[in-house]
Design a protein around this motif. Structure first.
Motif, PDB file in Angstrom:
ATOM      1  N   ALA A 163      -1.528 -11.790  -1.677  1.00 59.32           N
ATOM      2  CA  ALA A 163      -2.101 -10.387  -1.033  1.00 59.32           C
ATOM      3  C   ALA A 163      -3.724 -10.873  -0.939  1.00 59.32           C
ATOM      4  CB  ALA A 163      -2.012  -9.345  -2.548  1.00 59.32           C
TER       5      ALA A 163
ATOM      6  N   ARG B  75      -7.390  -9.284  -0.305  1.00 62.58           N
ATOM      7  CA  ARG B  75      -8.191  -8.054  -0.445  1.00 62.58           C
ATOM      8  C   ARG B  75      -9.668  -8.128  -0.108  1.00 62.58           C
ATOM      9  NH1 ARG B  75      -9.915  -5.535  -6.361  1.00 62.58           N
ATOM     10  NH2 ARG B  75     -10.413  -7.752  -7.134  1.00 62.58           N
TER      11      ARG B  75
ATOM     12  N   LEU C  95      -6.108  -3.740   1.184  1.00 60.71           N
ATOM     13  CA  LEU C  95      -5.075  -4.996   0.907  1.00 60.71           C
ATOM     14  C   LEU C  95      -4.185  -5.008   1.715  1.00 60.71           C
ATOM     15  CD1 LEU C  95      -4.383  -6.353  -2.127  1.00 60.71           C
ATOM     16  CD2 LEU C  95      -2.903  -4.571  -2.118  1.00 60.71           C
TER      17      LEU C  95
ATOM     18  N   SER D  24      -0.483  -7.409   1.995  1.00 62.18           N
ATOM     19  CA  SER D  24       0.310  -8.266   0.955  1.00 62.18           C
ATOM     20  C   SER D  24       1.554  -8.597   1.534  1.00 62.18           C
ATOM     21  CB  SER D  24       0.537  -7.570  -0.526  1.00 62.18           C
ATOM     22  OG  SER D  24       1.100  -6.286  -0.050  1.00 62.18           O
ATOM     23  N   ARG D  25       2.053  -9.707   1.184  1.00 64.00           N
ATOM     24  CA  ARG D  25       3.281 -10.265   1.721  1.00 64.00           C
ATOM     25  C   ARG D  25       4.367 -10.848   0.656  1.00 64.00           C
ATOM     26  NH1 ARG D  25       0.829  -7.919   5.142  1.00 64.00           N
ATOM     27  NH2 ARG D  25       0.146  -8.705   7.234  1.00 64.00           N
ATOM     28  N   ASP D  26       5.523 -11.065   1.161  1.00 65.49           N
ATOM     29  CA  ASP D  26       6.499 -11.607   0.133  1.00 65.49           C
ATOM     30  C   ASP D  26       6.945 -12.705   0.557  1.00 65.49           C
ATOM     31  OD1 ASP D  26       6.616  -9.152  -1.403  1.00 65.49           O
ATOM     32  OD2 ASP D  26       8.637  -8.373  -0.524  1.00 65.49           O
TER      33      ASP D  26
ATOM     34  N   ALA E 228      -1.941 -12.029   6.621  1.00 58.78           N
ATOM     35  CA  ALA E 228      -2.607 -11.106   5.314  1.00 58.78           C
ATOM     36  C   ALA E 228      -4.340 -11.330   5.794  1.00 58.78           C
ATOM     37  CB  ALA E 228      -2.468 -11.355   4.171  1.00 58.78           C
TER      38      ALA E 228
ATOM     39  N   ARG F 199       1.515  -8.092  -6.397  1.00 56.32           N
ATOM     40  CA  ARG F 199       0.582  -8.520  -5.440  1.00 56.32           C
ATOM     41  C   ARG F 199       0.373  -7.052  -4.479  1.00 56.32           C
ATOM     42  NH1 ARG F 199       5.075 -10.183  -5.780  1.00 56.32           N
ATOM     43  NH2 ARG F 199       6.863  -9.881  -4.039  1.00 56.32           N
ATOM     44  N   HIS F 200       1.388  -6.266  -4.557  1.00 53.27           N
ATOM     45  CA  HIS F 200       1.347  -4.923  -3.597  1.00 53.27           C
ATOM     46  C   HIS F 200       0.728  -3.931  -4.150  1.00 53.27           C
ATOM     47  CE1 HIS F 200       4.333  -7.204  -1.380  1.00 53.27           C
ATOM     48  NE2 HIS F 200       5.357  -6.829  -2.253  1.00 53.27           N
TER      49      HIS F 200
ATOM     50  N   GLN G 293      -3.762   0.133   2.271  1.00 54.75           N
ATOM     51  CA  GLN G 293      -2.927  -1.210   2.108  1.00 54.75           C
ATOM     52  C   GLN G 293      -1.809  -1.175   3.106  1.00 54.75           C
ATOM     53  OE1 GLN G 293      -2.623   0.297  -2.485  1.00 54.75           O
ATOM     54  NE2 GLN G 293      -1.294  -1.518  -2.025  1.00 54.75           N
TER      55      GLN G 293
ATOM     56  N   VAL H  54       1.683  -3.267   3.446  1.00 53.80           N
ATOM     57  CA  VAL H  54       2.634  -4.272   2.753  1.00 53.80           C
ATOM     58  C   VAL H  54       3.702  -4.552   3.622  1.00 53.80           C
ATOM     59  CG1 VAL H  54       4.342  -4.187   0.602  1.00 53.80           C
ATOM     60  CG2 VAL H  54       1.895  -3.168   0.572  1.00 53.80           C
TER      61      VAL H  54
END
Lengths: 472, 442
Positions: free
Chosen positions: A88, A90, A99, A101-103, A113, A349-350, B50, B52
């Motif tokens: 993530a 920020r 923010l 975030s990625r998996d 990101a 992280r999310h 955010q 995601v």
């Protein structure tokens, strides 16, 4: 309370997770740190592109999580394994935060990101670091998890109790690395265990908690909790009214988590007013000393920095009954200069970090257990709370118990059934009438706030409350 | 990105299934999920934006005696080692024909942009202030997401489905007051959320909580707005969902097997037209369908997944296995579970028909339901009524009574079915109920 004793001596006395203490004869799970080959300068250069000025807060949060679960017998899939990782990025500027975030933990995800966050401030992204994380490696071992149910069965047999129960046991491992344009804190790692026992014969139906280590002491402690619950399963609740109550360390820790830690989180304080105004407010006539000390936590969950990469410190939340330093993360500390960062936590992280406690410590007082029981004659003893809750707006809290014991003639007698203690947190702390002389690690559990569920740890002695409201 | 052609998730699932078969795992299921969401939250910590991007997978595999469940992020490598199956097997459903299904057209609408999300929350706040001048939005959160799932199993299941959900959560308060009101609403496309309607609903709740007094003891008919009725229905789910429901509901049925009045029908429908989570299949690839649970007061059956219905009492299974995320094993639960509305009955007509009684606007919490003692209590706020009109607001009250009295006392059902994200999507229209009390204490 030994008012004259130096505080440092009392901290040392209560240093239960001492860095030099010999390890308990317990099972511990070890894996290597996955961020060893990280090119930190490259990461810092890429992040530096996002900062427009010195007041911008920019960081990257790299996370790897492994959870191994042994479900109860009879449940489908006898082994459940979850492995996830991601990144993530920020940017906080003034009152706004972004923010992304990625998996995945690879260069493409990191660049993606950074670009996502940079859309509010477009600039070229510098070349990404080549490697973010080591491969997962082989499958995790499970011998520690497999051994525990046998130890628990044995401990229950020793207590001469037998009843049906279903145990779910999990091992949690989390590795994280925080990087900023200026520095990368040392990678952090936590390993701990969680359990959930279904006990349909008892009122609450379940019993759960966290353990920093598995092994015979943990099995014994859980067996004691289960046996107590079994013996109290038909007990009648106590009469409602004001009572003198002695809280065992686990109950004292949960109470302080609700009434001190949550109450002194910067965002909680902001709901009721100005967080910086809390400093110097007397919460208790008793000389209560409460710290948040992530660096002193039991070794498997000990931290050197928080989830924002800020070094942690022993933070006096309440010193001599007076509010000292509320819990703050980077965002709150930047908004309110009187606050110190170092208590930023996030459950993944999310999510963005928020101020939370990690390892709460109530320093010991000067009352032996015998003295406390004597003083609490005719009162109630509570060992384990079911749950606690603080209403941030009103300051009212409740602590629920599935069962307790009556105190008579300096000892614990017949069980009592389900009840709650409740009140305004400041009034409650005003009822503190004695603090035990021995602090122990106790009261660890999951804490949910603002949609984030975090493991919290604590150490506390017994706590005597005189005139607290009990509802049966 | 790398520029290499993207591999289709269906092909990834097939490749993985083949690898599992090669590893000697005769029973195997592969689940792949990709999701993307945007969230804007405004509160004490400022504005939080955010984005995601989620990418996860899960595998259940084993043989007839034992199994494992493994989940992870990214994509699994076909050559990765798999755990040894342990404990008990994880049964997988057989492939079943899926009824014709047309995806909702708005699944493809793009997520809100940052500016659109800001504009939506600003419009809600503006409308709130125009409804109730001193009110302010103390917290607001808008989450807009879409996902695509792919499933393949050794039992021939091949399924793919997409979802698109936007949820707005709002908290409003008055200056120098501890009173708050909250509201949560969902839509498939966030652009369909109506700022003025949301603000009006929030202002109503806030005004009632601010000005309402604690009721003494009020009897007479009660009209429940959908938000309160849905909370009641959510509290009654143990009677309607899962294999344990029959035992629990048995003592509450009358000699004819009736659970409620003839006005009460309850349905679960995973493919409900317009439903927020509607899909042709559930989280295990089992076809979804409408299952009547209560028909004109008669208790038909509990909601059961295929593995819960095996070898049990006569009951129709339905696709109702849900995956909270790729991290979790599928679990059975309501999809769109609702009280069937009565076409043509306006909610206002139920209120207008009352001389006295109360209108319950909202529930303040989940309530308490004791099925053994046949009692319930739900914290509520609303208005006392006189001649079909609001007389004075009340707050901090409890709607109390016997569960059987509640269900048999339903004498009116309106047409305004509304869903709420509780345990799954739980819905109800406005209900008129007789034989209950509103008290100051539970």
């Amino acid at each position: 309370m030994t008012a004259g004793s130096p505080v440092s001596a009392r901290i040392a006395q209560a240093d239960l997770g001492s860095r030099d203490a010999p390890a308990l004869p317990a099972r511990r799970y070890n894996r290597g740190m996955p961020f060893g080959a990280l090119d930190r300068p490259a990461l810092a250069r890429a992040l530096a592109q996002l900062a427009e000025g010195p007041d911008d807060l920019v960081d990257a949060f790299l996370e790897r999580v492994e959870v191994v679960e042994m479900p109860p017998a009879g449940e489908p899939a006898g082994l459940r394994l979850r492995r996830e990782e991601g990144v993530a990025v920020r940017l906080c500027r003034g009152e706004r935060s972004w923010l992304a975030s990625r998996d995945r933990l690879d260069r493409e995800s990191f660049v993606d990101a950074v670009r996502q966050v940079a859309r509010v401030h477009p600039r070229a992204v510098s070349p990404p670091p080549p490697t973010l994380v080591a491969p997962w490696g082989g499958l995790p071992g499970t011998s520690d998890l497999e051994a525990f149910p046998r130890g628990l069965d044995r401990a229950l047999r020793d207590k001469r109790v037998a009843f049906p129960y279903r145990l779910t046991l999990r091992r949690h491992r989390r590795d994280l690395q925080v990087a900023t344009p200026h520095l990368a804190a040392a990678p952090q790692s936590e390993t701990f265990y969680s359990f959930r026992v279904e006990i349909p014969w008892a009122g609450p139906g379940t019993l759960g908690g966290l353990l920093s280590e598995l092994g015979e002491p943990a099995a014994e402690a859980l067996a004691v909790r289960l046996a107590d619950a079994f013996r109290a399963r038909t007990a009648a609740p106590p009469a409602s009214g004001r009572a003198i109550v002695l809280l065992a360390p686990a109950a004292a820790a949960t109470l302080l988590h609700e009434a001190v830690a949550h109450a002194l989180e910067a965002d909680t304080l902001a709901e009721a007013g100005a967080p910086e105004a809390a400093h110097g407010v007397r919460l208790s006539a008793a000389p209560l000393d409460v710290l948040d000390d992530p660096g002193g936590a039991p070794r498997p969950v000990r931290r050197q920095s928080d989830d924002e990469g800020t070094p942690v410190m022993p933070r006096w939340l309440v010193r001599g009954g007076v509010v000292d330093q509320p819990l703050a993360d980077q965002r709150w500390a930047r908004r309110l200069p009187g606050l110190q960062p170092g208590a930023g936590r996030r459950d993944s992280r999310h999510r963005l970090p928020a101020p939370r406690s990690t390892y709460l410590r109530l320093l010991p007082g000067d009352r032996t257990l015998e003295e406390l029981l004597e003083r609490a004659n005719g009162g109630l003893y509570f060992a384990e709370p079911q749950r606690g809750r603080l209403d941030a707006k009103t300051g009212r809290f409740t602590l629920s118990f599935a069962h307790g014991r009556r105190i008579r003639d300096g000892g614990l007698h017949e069980p009592v059934g389900r009840c709650t203690i409740h009140g305004h947190f400041a009034e409650l702390l005003g009822t503190v009438a004695g603090i035990g002389v021995n602090a122990v690690v106790a009261g660890a559990g999951w804490c949910a706030k603002g949609g984030q569920r975090l493991p919290v740890w604590a150490a506390a002695p017994e706590l005597l409350l005189d005139g607290v409201e009990v509802t049966g | 990105m790398t520029g290499t052609p993207a591999v289709r998730p269906e092909d990834q699932a097939e490749e993985l299934l083949a690898a599992l078969r090669q590893a000697g795992l005769a029973e195997a299921e592969v689940y792949l999920k990709d999701g993307r969401s945007r969230r804007l939250a405004i509160g004490l910590a400022g504005a939080e934006h955010q984005v995601v991007v989620e990418e996860g997978w899960a595998v259940r595999a084993g043989d007839r005696r034992a199994a494992f469940f493994v989940a992870g992020t990214g994509r699994p490598l076909p050559g990765a080692p798999w755990p040894t199956p342990q404990g008990f097997p994880a049964p997988l459903p057989d492939a079943a024909p899926v009824l014709r299904w047309s995806e909702p057209p708005d699944l493809d609408s793009p997520l809100l942009t940052e500016l659109e999300a800001q504009a939506l929350l600003a419009a809600i706040e503006e409308a709130l202030v125009s409804e109730l001048p001193l009110a302010r939005l103390s917290a607001a959160e808008l989450e807009d997401g879409s996902s695509a799932s792919t499933l393949a199993s050794s039992r021939g299941v091949r399924a793919g489905w997409r979802q698109r959900v936007a949820i707005v959560r709002l908290v409003a308060s008055m200056p120098d007051s501890l009173v708050e009101a909250s509201l949560q609403q969902g839509a498939r496309d966030a652009r369909r959320l109506q700022p003025r309607a949301l603000a009006r609903a929030l202002a109503d709740r806030l005004a009632v909580r601010e000005r309402g007094i604690r009721p003494e003891r009020e009897t007479g008919d009660v009209v429940l707005a959908p938000a309160a009725a849905a909370r009641l229905l959510a509290g009654l789910l143990p009677l309607l969902v899962g294999p344990g429901a029959r035992d629990l509901v048995g003592p509450l049925l009358d000699a004819e097997g009736r659970l409620g009045s003839s006005a009460l029908s309850v349905v679960d429908d995973g493919r409900l037209s317009g439903g927020l989570l509607a899909a042709a299949v559930d989280g295990e690839g089992v076809p979804t369908r409408a299952v009547p649970l209560v028909e004109a007061g008669l208790y038909r059956q509990p909601l059961l997944a295929w593995w819960q219905a095996r070898g049990g009492a006569a009951a129709v299974a339905s696709g109702c296995s849900l995956r909270a995320s790729f991290r979790e094993m599928p679990a059975a639960g309501p999809t769109h579970l609702f009280v069937r509305p009565q076409e043509g009955i306006r909610p206002a007509a139920l209120v207008a028909a009352l001389d006295g009684g109360s209108y319950v606007l909202d529930a303040d919490g989940p309530g308490r339901f004791d099925f053994t003692a046949d009692r319930f209590a739900l914290p509520v706020c609303g208005f006392h009524l006189a001649a079909g009109a609001a007389r004075r607001p009340f707050a901090g009250g409890w709607l109390c009574g016997a569960i059987t009295a509640l269900l048999h006392g339903i004498v009116g059902v309106a047409r305004d079915l509304t869903f709420f994200p509780l345990a799954g999507m739980i819905g109800s229209p406005t209900l008129r109920i007789t034989g209950l009390e509103i008290r100051g204490e539970a």
